[in-house]
Design a protein around this motif. Structure first.
Motif, PDB file in Angstrom:
ATOM      1  N   SER A   1      -4.952  29.548  -0.468  1.00  8.92           N
ATOM      2  CA  SER A   1      -3.927  29.244   0.530  1.00  8.92           C
ATOM      3  C   SER A   1      -4.431  29.534   1.935  1.00  8.92           C
ATOM      4  CB  SER A   1      -2.658  30.068   0.253  1.00  8.92           C
ATOM      5  OG  SER A   1      -2.106  29.761  -1.007  1.00  8.92           O
ATOM      6  N   MET A   2      -5.124  30.646   2.101  1.00 11.93           N
ATOM      7  CA  MET A   2      -5.664  30.988   3.408  1.00 11.93           C
ATOM      8  C   MET A   2      -6.757  30.007   3.826  1.00 11.93           C
ATOM      9  SD  MET A   2      -5.645  35.101   2.689  1.00 11.93           S
ATOM     10  CE  MET A   2      -6.279  35.678   4.246  1.00 11.93           C
ATOM     11  N   VAL A   3      -7.597  29.619   2.864  1.00 10.57           N
ATOM     12  CA  VAL A   3      -8.638  28.630   3.160  1.00 10.57           C
ATOM     13  C   VAL A   3      -8.007  27.300   3.557  1.00 10.57           C
ATOM     14  CG1 VAL A   3     -10.591  27.331   2.220  1.00 10.57           C
ATOM     15  CG2 VAL A   3     -10.275  29.729   1.588  1.00 10.57           C
ATOM     16  N   LEU A   4      -6.992  26.882   2.827  1.00  9.75           N
ATOM     17  CA  LEU A   4      -6.335  25.609   3.105  1.00  9.75           C
ATOM     18  C   LEU A   4      -5.672  25.625   4.484  1.00  9.75           C
ATOM     19  CD1 LEU A   4      -5.719  22.819   1.956  1.00  9.75           C
ATOM     20  CD2 LEU A   4      -3.656  23.773   0.916  1.00  9.75           C
ATOM     21  N   MET A   5      -5.037  26.730   4.838  1.00 11.43           N
ATOM     22  CA  MET A   5      -4.417  26.834   6.161  1.00 11.43           C
ATOM     23  C   MET A   5      -5.458  26.687   7.265  1.00 11.43           C
ATOM     24  SD  MET A   5      -1.557  29.845   5.803  1.00 11.43           S
ATOM     25  CE  MET A   5      -0.908  29.503   7.433  1.00 11.43           C
ATOM     26  N   LEU A   6      -6.588  27.345   7.096  1.00 13.99           N
ATOM     27  CA  LEU A   6      -7.642  27.274   8.100  1.00 13.99           C
ATOM     28  C   LEU A   6      -8.206  25.853   8.206  1.00 13.99           C
ATOM     29  CD1 LEU A   6      -9.448  30.611   7.201  1.00 13.99           C
ATOM     30  CD2 LEU A   6      -8.377  30.115   9.420  1.00 13.99           C
ATOM     31  N   SER A   7      -8.465  25.245   7.067  1.00 12.37           N
ATOM     32  CA  SER A   7      -9.023  23.898   7.073  1.00 12.37           C
ATOM     33  C   SER A   7      -8.036  22.882   7.652  1.00 12.37           C
ATOM     34  CB  SER A   7      -9.418  23.482   5.652  1.00 12.37           C
ATOM     35  OG  SER A   7     -10.492  24.254   5.174  1.00 12.37           O
ATOM     36  N   GLU A   8      -6.788  22.971   7.228  1.00 11.01           N
ATOM     37  CA  GLU A   8      -5.792  22.018   7.703  1.00 11.01           C
ATOM     38  C   GLU A   8      -5.494  22.176   9.183  1.00 11.01           C
ATOM     39  OE1 GLU A   8      -3.722  19.465   5.641  1.00 11.01           O
ATOM     40  OE2 GLU A   8      -5.836  19.674   5.117  1.00 11.01           O
ATOM     41  N   SER A   9      -5.681  23.382   9.722  1.00 17.49           N
ATOM     42  CA  SER A   9      -5.418  23.608  11.149  1.00 17.49           C
ATOM     43  C   SER A   9      -6.383  22.833  12.035  1.00 17.49           C
ATOM     44  CB  SER A   9      -5.504  25.101  11.471  1.00 17.49           C
ATOM     45  OG  SER A   9      -6.836  25.568  11.359  1.00 17.49           O
TER      46      SER A   9
ATOM     47  N   ARG B   1      -1.653  16.755   8.628  1.00 14.43           N
ATOM     48  CA  ARG B   1      -1.748  17.897   7.722  1.00 14.43           C
ATOM     49  C   ARG B   1      -0.889  17.711   6.480  1.00 14.43           C
ATOM     50  NH1 ARG B   1      -0.973  21.975  12.836  1.00 14.43           N
ATOM     51  NH2 ARG B   1      -3.075  21.689  13.711  1.00 14.43           N
ATOM     52  N   LEU B   2      -1.400  18.260   5.387  1.00 14.15           N
ATOM     53  CA  LEU B   2      -0.680  18.204   4.122  1.00 14.15           C
ATOM     54  C   LEU B   2       0.257  19.388   3.950  1.00 14.15           C
ATOM     55  CD1 LEU B   2      -3.638  17.160   1.794  1.00 14.15           C
ATOM     56  CD2 LEU B   2      -1.841  15.683   2.719  1.00 14.15           C
ATOM     57  N   ILE B   3       0.028  20.454   4.693  1.00 20.14           N
ATOM     58  CA  ILE B   3       0.828  21.673   4.555  1.00 20.14           C
ATOM     59  C   ILE B   3       1.316  22.111   5.930  1.00 20.14           C
ATOM     60  CG2 ILE B   3      -0.423  22.474   2.520  1.00 20.14           C
ATOM     61  CD1 ILE B   3      -1.839  24.466   4.494  1.00 20.14           C
ATOM     62  N   ARG B   4       2.242  23.034   5.932  1.00 24.66           N
ATOM     63  CA  ARG B   4       2.757  23.575   7.184  1.00 24.66           C
ATOM     64  C   ARG B   4       1.906  24.764   7.607  1.00 24.66           C
ATOM     65  NH1 ARG B   4       7.455  27.289   7.798  1.00 24.66           N
ATOM     66  NH2 ARG B   4       7.914  27.392  10.028  1.00 24.66           N
TER      67      ARG B   4
ATOM     68  N   THR C   1     -17.459  22.423  -8.597  1.00 17.90           N
ATOM     69  CA  THR C   1     -16.095  22.166  -9.018  1.00 17.90           C
ATOM     70  C   THR C   1     -15.996  20.742  -9.527  1.00 17.90           C
ATOM     71  OG1 THR C   1     -13.812  21.914  -8.275  1.00 17.90           O
ATOM     72  CG2 THR C   1     -15.516  21.599  -6.619  1.00 17.90           C
ATOM     73  N   GLN C   2     -15.076  20.491 -10.425  1.00 13.53           N
ATOM     74  CA  GLN C   2     -14.965  19.150 -10.988  1.00 13.53           C
ATOM     75  C   GLN C   2     -14.286  18.197 -10.026  1.00 13.53           C
ATOM     76  OE1 GLN C   2     -12.036  18.812 -14.200  1.00 13.53           O
ATOM     77  NE2 GLN C   2     -11.429  20.900 -13.789  1.00 13.53           N
ATOM     78  N   TYR C   3     -13.692  18.713  -8.949  1.00 14.80           N
ATOM     79  CA  TYR C   3     -12.991  17.867  -8.000  1.00 14.80           C
ATOM     80  C   TYR C   3     -13.868  17.588  -6.788  1.00 14.80           C
ATOM     81  CZ  TYR C   3      -9.048  19.336 -10.838  1.00 14.80           C
ATOM     82  OH  TYR C   3      -8.224  19.591 -11.892  1.00 14.80           O
ATOM     83  N   GLY C   4     -13.988  16.298  -6.410  1.00 10.98           N
ATOM     84  CA  GLY C   4     -14.786  15.961  -5.249  1.00 10.98           C
ATOM     85  C   GLY C   4     -14.089  16.303  -3.950  1.00 10.98           C
ATOM     86  N   ASP C   5     -12.770  16.237  -3.925  1.00 10.14           N
ATOM     87  CA  ASP C   5     -11.991  16.503  -2.720  1.00 10.14           C
ATOM     88  C   ASP C   5     -11.732  18.003  -2.606  1.00 10.14           C
ATOM     89  OD1 ASP C   5     -10.246  16.660  -0.642  1.00 10.14           O
ATOM     90  OD2 ASP C   5      -8.710  15.366  -1.517  1.00 10.14           O
ATOM     91  N   PRO C   6     -12.222  18.656  -1.536  1.00  7.13           N
ATOM     92  CA  PRO C   6     -12.007  20.104  -1.382  1.00  7.13           C
ATOM     93  C   PRO C   6     -10.536  20.495  -1.348  1.00  7.13           C
ATOM     94  CG  PRO C   6     -13.700  19.334   0.135  1.00  7.13           C
ATOM     95  CD  PRO C   6     -13.090  18.116  -0.475  1.00  7.13           C
ATOM     96  N   VAL C   7      -9.680  19.660  -0.737  1.00  2.00           N
ATOM     97  CA  VAL C   7      -8.252  19.981  -0.678  1.00  2.00           C
ATOM     98  C   VAL C   7      -7.659  20.024  -2.083  1.00  2.00           C
ATOM     99  CG1 VAL C   7      -5.998  19.193   0.119  1.00  2.00           C
ATOM    100  CG2 VAL C   7      -7.967  19.056   1.639  1.00  2.00           C
TER     101      VAL C   7
END
Length: 346
Positions: free
Chosen positions: A67-75, A80-83, A2-8
């Motif tokens: 979205s599901m990946v982000l929820m799991l990672s942020e948990s 956290r960046l998301i709810r 991916t062109q982005y270094g930050d996974p989020v």
């Protein structure tokens, strides 16, 4: 990759390969569970109410998968960046996330070239989304095995409008949530609460007439006490908004956890048997494996016939056998009682 270094940042903006997704979750030490067949689910929470969420039937739903990946990672993070669901919710529910259903759609080949239309199919050209009865695709078979293994209280399937466009007449201009339960009081209470919690959604009862679509199929098979279907417009780009909606839905479900868990014991009644004559090119053993995945008890008589036991109070069984729809989906014939005494020669 991916062109982005930050996974989020990558999860917020672009389709990602299954390899990248799994590496991200492994790096964040997200808990996973494997079935005997080797299928991987990701786990969040520690409660008694089992909720299975699944998405990724094609690359069109990459924002749902992200979205599901982000929820799991942020948990796994304190800041956290998301709810995500709070501690009180996660003490009552265990969320199992299975994605993507169609692994081929998230292969490097498909993701790198953005081959969205091709991603509706698996590597052999089978349409994954509309294959839950015939199970031609290994992807649909794997999802079915997951549901049979986990036996969730709640099954939540997430789609984009692009994936369902050929199956629905009405245009999806706003997010939609459909609810179906065999307990009408649970269904009505949840519909009322979700309508308040999700003001930007169209909330309604699920119609479940298509035996091949996952939500209809699993509801008719009595695979879960509650089935939810979330459909978002493909143009909806806000991954954090999707995460917030999922959190609201799970929070609403937990309010009815006691009522939902009391529906776990589903008694199988009205057992009957029929004889099926199996016609070429269908293989009798292959059909036996498919029917067993759907809860039928099968006994092979010879290379062209089998005895099939079904339950009249399971809607899917009743529709297939008593309404004879099995003859439309498979190369078989239900033999009349007079023809069953001497085999399937008739």
């Amino acid at each position: 990759m991916t062109q982005y270094g930050d996974p989020v940042l990558a999860l917020l903006l672009e389709p990602l390969s299954l390899e990248y997704i799994r590496a991200t979750l492994a790096q964040d030490n997200v808990e996973s569970v494997s079935t005997p067949e080797g299928e991987v689910m990701y786990k969040l929470g520690r409660g008694y109410l089992k909720v299975l969420m699944s998405a990724g039937f094609s690359l069109y739903s990459y924002r749902l998968v992200n979205s599901m990946v982000l929820m799991l990672s942020e948990s796994t993070r304190d800041s956290r960046l998301i709810r995500v669901p709070g501690e009180s919710t996660l003490s009552e529910v265990t969320m199992y996330m299975y994605f993507p259903v169609n692994k081929f759609a998230y292969s490097r080949l498909i993701v790198s070239d953005r081959r969205y239309r091709r991603s509706m199919l698996d590597e052999l050209g089978n349409l994954v989304l509309s294959d839950m009865l015939t199970l031609r695709s290994t992807s649909s078979s794997s999802l079915h095995n997951i549901v049979n293994y986990l036996r969730p209280d709640v099954l939540m399937l997430l789609y984009t409008d692009q994936e369902l466009s050929r199956y629905t007449v009405a245009e999806v201009t706003q997010p939609v949530l459909y609810v179906a339960s065999h307990a009408r009081d649970v269904e009505e209470t949840l519909l009322e609460h979700l309508s308040r919690m999700l003001p930007g959604f169209k909330v309604g009862r699920l119609e479940y007439s298509d035996l091949q679509l996952p939500h209809s199929h699993f509801f008719l098979e009595l695979a879960a006490s509650l089935v939810l279907v979330m459909i978002v417009p493909y143009s909806l780009e806000a991954v954090p908004y999707i995460c917030n909606c999922i959190t609201n839905i799970v929070t609403s479900i937990v309010r009815l956890s006691g009522e939902i868990m009391r529906l776990r014991e589903r008694e199988l009644r009205d057992r009957k048997e029929v004889i099926l004559a199996v016609r070429p090119p269908l293989n009798v053993r292959k059909l036996a494996r498919i029917l067993e995945q759907h809860g039928f008890a099968v006994s092979i008589r010879d290379e062209s016939s089998m005895s099939v036991a079904y339950y009249g109070n399971v809607p899917l069984h009743r529709i297939l056998i008593e309404d004879r729809l099995i003859e439309e989906y498979f190369s078989v014939k239900i033999l009349p009682p007079a023809e069953t005494q001497g085999g399937a020669s008739g």
